[in-house]
Enzyme design. Structure first.
Site, PDB file in Angstrom:
ATOM      1  N   ASP A 103      37.040  45.597  32.760  1.00 51.97           N
ATOM      2  CA  ASP A 103      36.789  44.250  33.282  1.00 51.97           C
ATOM      3  C   ASP A 103      37.875  43.289  32.822  1.00 51.97           C
ATOM      4  O   ASP A 103      37.723  42.629  31.801  1.00 51.97           O
ATOM      5  CB  ASP A 103      35.407  43.798  32.802  1.00 51.97           C
ATOM      6  CG  ASP A 103      34.952  42.496  33.428  1.00 51.97           C
ATOM      7  OD1 ASP A 103      35.579  42.045  34.402  1.00 51.97           O
ATOM      8  OD2 ASP A 103      33.969  41.922  32.925  1.00 51.97           O
ATOM      9  N   GLU A 114      38.541  33.882  35.618  1.00 52.46           N
ATOM     10  CA  GLU A 114      37.375  34.365  36.365  1.00 52.46           C
ATOM     11  C   GLU A 114      36.123  34.317  35.519  1.00 52.46           C
ATOM     12  O   GLU A 114      35.045  33.938  35.989  1.00 52.46           O
ATOM     13  CB  GLU A 114      37.625  35.799  36.861  1.00 52.46           C
ATOM     14  CG  GLU A 114      36.547  36.353  37.795  1.00 52.46           C
ATOM     15  CD  GLU A 114      35.418  37.084  37.093  1.00 52.46           C
ATOM     16  OE1 GLU A 114      34.415  37.433  37.749  1.00 52.46           O
ATOM     17  OE2 GLU A 114      35.511  37.311  35.864  1.00 52.46           O
ATOM     18  N   GLU A 115      36.258  34.709  34.240  1.00 49.94           N
ATOM     19  CA  GLU A 115      35.087  34.787  33.366  1.00 49.94           C
ATOM     20  C   GLU A 115      34.487  33.422  33.063  1.00 49.94           C
ATOM     21  O   GLU A 115      33.343  33.324  32.617  1.00 49.94           O
ATOM     22  CB  GLU A 115      35.459  35.490  32.054  1.00 49.94           C
ATOM     23  CG  GLU A 115      36.009  36.903  32.207  1.00 49.94           C
ATOM     24  CD  GLU A 115      34.950  37.923  32.608  1.00 49.94           C
ATOM     25  OE1 GLU A 115      33.804  37.521  32.878  1.00 49.94           O
ATOM     26  OE2 GLU A 115      35.271  39.123  32.645  1.00 49.94           O
ATOM     27  N   ASP A 143      37.374  44.112  41.253  1.00 49.59           N
ATOM     28  CA  ASP A 143      36.915  43.723  39.916  1.00 49.59           C
ATOM     29  C   ASP A 143      36.102  44.882  39.348  1.00 49.59           C
ATOM     30  O   ASP A 143      34.935  45.053  39.697  1.00 49.59           O
ATOM     31  CB  ASP A 143      36.074  42.453  40.007  1.00 49.59           C
ATOM     32  CG  ASP A 143      35.671  41.911  38.639  1.00 49.59           C
ATOM     33  OD1 ASP A 143      35.899  42.611  37.629  1.00 49.59           O
ATOM     34  OD2 ASP A 143      35.109  40.796  38.584  1.00 49.59           O
ATOM     35  N   HIS A 155      41.094  40.075  38.694  1.00 52.28           N
ATOM     36  CA  HIS A 155      41.249  39.000  37.699  1.00 52.28           C
ATOM     37  C   HIS A 155      41.889  39.535  36.428  1.00 52.28           C
ATOM     38  O   HIS A 155      41.621  40.651  35.995  1.00 52.28           O
ATOM     39  CB  HIS A 155      39.940  38.250  37.443  1.00 52.28           C
ATOM     40  CG  HIS A 155      38.886  38.982  36.668  1.00 52.28           C
ATOM     41  ND1 HIS A 155      38.828  38.980  35.288  1.00 52.28           N
ATOM     42  CD2 HIS A 155      37.816  39.702  37.074  1.00 52.28           C
ATOM     43  CE1 HIS A 155      37.773  39.664  34.884  1.00 52.28           C
ATOM     44  NE2 HIS A 155      37.136  40.120  35.948  1.00 52.28           N
ATOM     45  N   HIS A 165      32.644  42.997  28.295  1.00 54.22           N
ATOM     46  CA  HIS A 165      32.471  41.823  27.438  1.00 54.22           C
ATOM     47  C   HIS A 165      32.226  42.231  25.990  1.00 54.22           C
ATOM     48  O   HIS A 165      31.454  41.590  25.268  1.00 54.22           O
ATOM     49  CB  HIS A 165      31.345  40.910  27.940  1.00 54.22           C
ATOM     50  CG  HIS A 165      31.605  40.319  29.279  1.00 54.22           C
ATOM     51  ND1 HIS A 165      30.851  39.278  29.801  1.00 54.22           N
ATOM     52  CD2 HIS A 165      32.535  40.600  30.230  1.00 54.22           C
ATOM     53  CE1 HIS A 165      31.298  38.962  31.011  1.00 54.22           C
ATOM     54  NE2 HIS A 165      32.328  39.759  31.288  1.00 54.22           N
TER      55      HIS A 165
END
Length: 361
Positions: free
Chosen positions: A188, A222-223, A250, A171, A326
C-alpha cells in the site's frame, strides 16, 4: 436569475467559510458521502487515518468542479490484442520487486515527511530514466501545499485524438501505525506504483506511441483523504481537460483467500468497469469478483467526484486484502510478485486499448 444568484452566493459562502476554517487548522472531511461531512482538527483527521477509515478531504473543494466534456464511448471489445500480447511478454516481476524494494526502504512515505518527498523524487527519476531520449515523453512534478509532490509521466498522443487523455494512477505515499511511524508500504501502495511504472517501462521499450495522450500519475497524500489526486482532478476539471478515462492501481501484490481480484463497483463508472472485466479476461490469468470498497477508498474517487469516468481493480475482493497495511509489516515478503505482474498486464492492456496505437484506434 434570482435562483442562480442565490446558488452562487451559497457556494461562495461555503468556500469562504472553508478558507477561514482551514486557516484555523480545521479540515472539511467527507466521510461516507458528499453530504456526510464535518469539520475536524488535524488530530481528528489523523485518528481517522490510523483507524483505516476512508474519507475525502474536501477543504479546498467543498463544491466539486465538474467537467463539462462529453467523452467518446468506451469500447466493448479489445481491438489491439496482437500488439498487447507482444508487449506484455516483456513484463518482469523482478523489475516490479526492485521498485517495491526501493520505495519500501524509506522509513515512511507520508506526504508531510522529507522521506515522502525523497520517494517522489525517486519515482520522478525512474520515469525520466526509462523515458530516455523520447521527445514525446515528459515527466513533471505536480506541486501541492505540502512537501511531497505528485508525479506525472506523459506520453504525448500522435493521432487525431491527441487532445484526449487516458490516465493510469497509483499513490506514492504510505502511513504506519502513527503518522510518524515506520511505514514501508510495500503493498500500500508501492505495489501499485511499481506496477504502473513497469507498464510504462515495457511500453517505452517497445516504442509505443499512442493516439490519445497517456498519463501515468503517482499521487501524494492519498492516505490523508485523497489530497493529491483531489488537487489534480480539480485542476483538470477547471481547465476542462478532456479525460477519456482514469484507472487506479492501489495494492496489486497480495493474494486473498479466494485467489480472485476485486472489481470495485461503487464510485466507479459502469461502462469502464465492464470493459475492465473484458481486459482482465483477455490479457491476464486472473479470476475476478465484483466488490465494493466504500466512499473515498482510493484516488479513482477524486476523478469520479469531478465528473470523470474511473475504474478500480483491487488485489482481492475487499476484506480479503492484505492485513499488513498501515504497519511496519507491510513488506515485500508478504506479496506475490506474479500477482502484481498480472496487474501490469492489465495496465498495459488498458493503456493500449484506450490510448490506441499511433494514429490507429
Amino acid at each position: 436569475m434570482m435562483r442562480s444568484a442565490l446558488i452562487f452566493a451559497a457556494v461562495a459562502l461555503v468556500c469562504m467559510s472553508g478558507l477561514v476554517a482551514s486557516e484555523e487548522g480545521l479540515r472539511l472531511i467527507a466521510l461516507t458521502s458528499e453530504t456526510d461531512r464535518q469539520w475536524m482538527t488535524v488530530q481528528q483527521v489523523e485518528e481517522l487515518i490510523l483507524a483505516k477509515r476512508k474519507f475525502i478531504d474536501i477543504t479546498e473543494t467543498p463544491v466539486p468542479v465538474r467537467t463539462l466534456k462529453v467523452p467518446p464511448p468506451i469500447p466493448d471489445q479489445p481491438f489491439h490484442k496482437d500488439y498487447v500480447d507482444v508487449v506484455i511478454q516483456d513484463l518482469s516481476s523482478n523489475q516490479i520487486a526492485q521498485t517495491i524494494t526501493q520505495l519500501s526502504s524509506y522509513f515512511t512515505r507520508y506526504y508531510t515527511s522529507a522521506t515522502g518527498k525523497a520517494a517522489a523524487e525517486y519515482i520522478h527519476g525512474l520515469f525520466t530514466e526509462l523515458a530516455g531520449e523520447r521527445e514525446d515523453i515528459t515527466v513533471d512534478y505536480f506541486e501541492h501545499s505540502w512537501i511531497q509532490p505528485s508525479v506525472i509521466a506523459r506520453i504525448k498522443g500522435q493521432g487525431p485524438n491527441a487532445d484526449e487523455v487516458v490516465i493510469i494512477g497509483a499513490h506514492e505515499d504510505s502511513v504506519g501505525v502513527a503518522t510518524n511511524a515506520r511505514a514501508p508500504g510495500a503493498d500500500d501502495d508501492a505495489s501499485g506504483t511499481a506496477t504502473i511504472i513497469e507498464a510504462f517501462r515495457v511500453l517505452v521499450e517497445n516504442g509505443y506511441t499512442p493516439d490519445r495522450t497517456v498519463e501515468f500519475h503517482t499521487y501524494a497524500g492519498e492516505e490523508a483523504g485523497l489530497r493529491g489526486s483531489q488537487d489534480i482532478a480539480t485542476a483538470y476539471a477547471q481547465k476542462q481537460v478532456d479525460v477519456m478515462t482514469m484507472m487506479q492501481f492501489d495494492m496489486t501484490g497480495y493474494v486473498g483467500r479466494s485467489g480472485a481480484i476485486g472489481i470495485i463497483t461503487d464510485f466507479t463508472n459502469v461502462n469502464l468497469t465492464a470493459f475492465m472485466r473484458i481486459l482482465v479476461d483477455t490479457y491476464t490469468d486472473l479470476n475476478w469478483q465484483d466488490s465494493t470498497c466504500g466512499y473515498g477508498c482510493s484516488d479513482h474517487a477524486s476523478w469520479t467526484r469531478n465528473g470523470y469516468r474511473s475504474a478500480f481493480p483491487f488485489e482481492a475482493p475487499f476484506g480479503q486484502h492484505s492485513p499488513f497495511i498501515h504497519s511496519a509489516n507491510d513488506l515485500l515478503q508478504s506479496l506475490d510478485l506474479n500477482h502484481a505482474r498480472e496487474f501490469a498486464k492489465l495496465a498495459v492492456g488498458y493503456v493500449v486499448e484506450l490510448g490506441g496505437v499511433g494514429g490507429m484506434m
